[in-house]
Enzyme design. Structure first.
Site, PDB file in Angstrom:
ATOM      1  N   SER A  46      40.285  41.404  34.397  1.00 55.61           N
ATOM      2  CA  SER A  46      40.995  40.323  33.780  1.00 55.61           C
ATOM      3  C   SER A  46      40.619  39.678  32.603  1.00 55.61           C
ATOM      4  O   SER A  46      41.533  39.172  31.569  1.00 55.61           O
ATOM      5  CB  SER A  46      41.659  39.737  34.938  1.00 55.61           C
ATOM      6  OG  SER A  46      40.807  38.735  35.519  1.00 55.61           O
ATOM      7  N   GLY A  83      41.887  42.933  37.737  1.00 54.59           N
ATOM      8  CA  GLY A  83      41.617  43.215  39.175  1.00 54.59           C
ATOM      9  C   GLY A  83      40.574  44.278  39.406  1.00 54.59           C
ATOM     10  O   GLY A  83      40.277  44.628  40.541  1.00 54.59           O
ATOM     11  N   ASN A 112      35.140  40.595  40.190  1.00 51.52           N
ATOM     12  CA  ASN A 112      35.974  40.958  41.393  1.00 51.52           C
ATOM     13  C   ASN A 112      35.315  41.365  42.545  1.00 51.52           C
ATOM     14  O   ASN A 112      35.760  41.460  43.709  1.00 51.52           O
ATOM     15  CB  ASN A 112      37.120  41.985  40.771  1.00 51.52           C
ATOM     16  CG  ASN A 112      38.181  41.012  39.989  1.00 51.52           C
ATOM     17  OD1 ASN A 112      38.526  40.143  40.079  1.00 51.52           O
ATOM     18  ND2 ASN A 112      38.406  41.761  38.942  1.00 51.52           N
ATOM     19  N   ASP A 196      44.742  28.259  37.391  1.00 51.88           N
ATOM     20  CA  ASP A 196      44.092  28.980  38.651  1.00 51.88           C
ATOM     21  C   ASP A 196      42.621  28.496  38.489  1.00 51.88           C
ATOM     22  O   ASP A 196      41.918  28.814  39.450  1.00 51.88           O
ATOM     23  CB  ASP A 196      44.356  30.504  38.347  1.00 51.88           C
ATOM     24  CG  ASP A 196      43.888  31.255  37.203  1.00 51.88           C
ATOM     25  OD1 ASP A 196      42.872  30.643  36.619  1.00 51.88           O
ATOM     26  OD2 ASP A 196      44.188  32.395  37.250  1.00 51.88           O
ATOM     27  N   HIS A 199      40.811  31.803  35.290  1.00 51.48           N
ATOM     28  CA  HIS A 199      40.805  32.854  34.090  1.00 51.48           C
ATOM     29  C   HIS A 199      40.930  31.876  32.823  1.00 51.48           C
ATOM     30  O   HIS A 199      41.379  30.794  32.736  1.00 51.48           O
ATOM     31  CB  HIS A 199      42.162  33.820  34.036  1.00 51.48           C
ATOM     32  CG  HIS A 199      42.106  34.613  34.957  1.00 51.48           C
ATOM     33  ND1 HIS A 199      42.545  34.357  36.246  1.00 51.48           N
ATOM     34  CD2 HIS A 199      41.701  36.001  35.143  1.00 51.48           C
ATOM     35  CE1 HIS A 199      42.630  35.492  37.130  1.00 51.48           C
ATOM     36  NE2 HIS A 199      42.064  36.428  36.547  1.00 51.48           N
TER      37      HIS A 199
END
Length: 222
Positions: A46, A83, A112, A196, A199
């Protein structure tokens, strides 16, 4: 009396045909190769796939724009998927190499794996295999290293960062130790992240591209 096929053609067409043959004869293999910009393939998650960002504003897009501004002939292909893990990248890479035939591969995967608590040995094995596949295809490799937050524990944080360094050393490929340098480790880091806190936001993308560009320049064909 028989005539050659060219004898029956109008003089103009024969002349054009001969000129085309002569032109082809003087196009050397080297010139033919330079006519096609080398492909830089980005295989990431991402952070590279513009998650939460307007299309065209991510660091990969900015990298292409900077190469164009610097008149560096290269085509950046972004094959990143939000992801994705190193296992996903490993599964996708063979077809990507076949399709795009890159001269340089940027591997931005691993974060991830950490978020999912996957074994570090597995992450290292996948990165090693991807690096070997890219090298075997004739591409140069740049590993884009990541780091995890301190709350993962000092030992795990250190070992995770070391994975990228170790793969680079064993496989003799370039490593950017921390893709988010100047972003995640900035004194006021939160201003560079989306809500969040995972990111990077649009403000951070130029810094990320700036981290990658000097290392990429070293790998592009002269």
């Amino acid at each position: 009396m028989t005539t050659s096929p060219s004898a029956s053609l109008p003089r103009r067409r024969v002349s054009g045909f001969v000129c085309a043959l002569l032109a082809c004869a003087f196009v050397t293999p080297a010139l033919a190769q330079t006519a096609v910009p080398p492909v830089v393939l980005v295989v990431g998650d991402s952070i590279s796939a513009e998650y939460g960002l307007p299309r065209g504003s991510g660091w990969v897009s900015l990298l292409q724009k900077q190469l164009d501004a610097d008149k560096i002939k290269a085509k950046v292909v972004n094959a990143s998927i939000s992801g994705d893990t190193t296992a996903g990248g490993r599964a996708r890479l063979p077809q990507l190499l076949k399709t795009h035939q890159p001269k340089v591969v940027l591997l931005e995967l691993g974060a991830n794996d950490a978020l999912r608590g996957l074994p570090l040995a597995q992450t290292q094995s996948n990165l090693t295999t991807m690096t070997q596949l890219a090298k075997k295809s004739g591409a140069k490799v740049l590993l884009l290293g990541m780091q995890v937050p301190p709350n993962y524990g000092a030992s795990y944080t250190r070992q995770f960062a070391q994975v990228f360094t170790d793969v680079g050393k064993v496989e003799s490929v370039a490593v950017l130790p921390f893709l988010l340098k100047g972003v995640a480790d900035a004194p006021n880091a939160l201003q560079y992240f989306q809500s969040d806190r995972i990111h990077p936001n649009a403000r951070a993308q130029a810094t990320i591209a700036g981290n990658v560009l000097p290392e990429l320049r070293k790998l592009l064909p002269k």
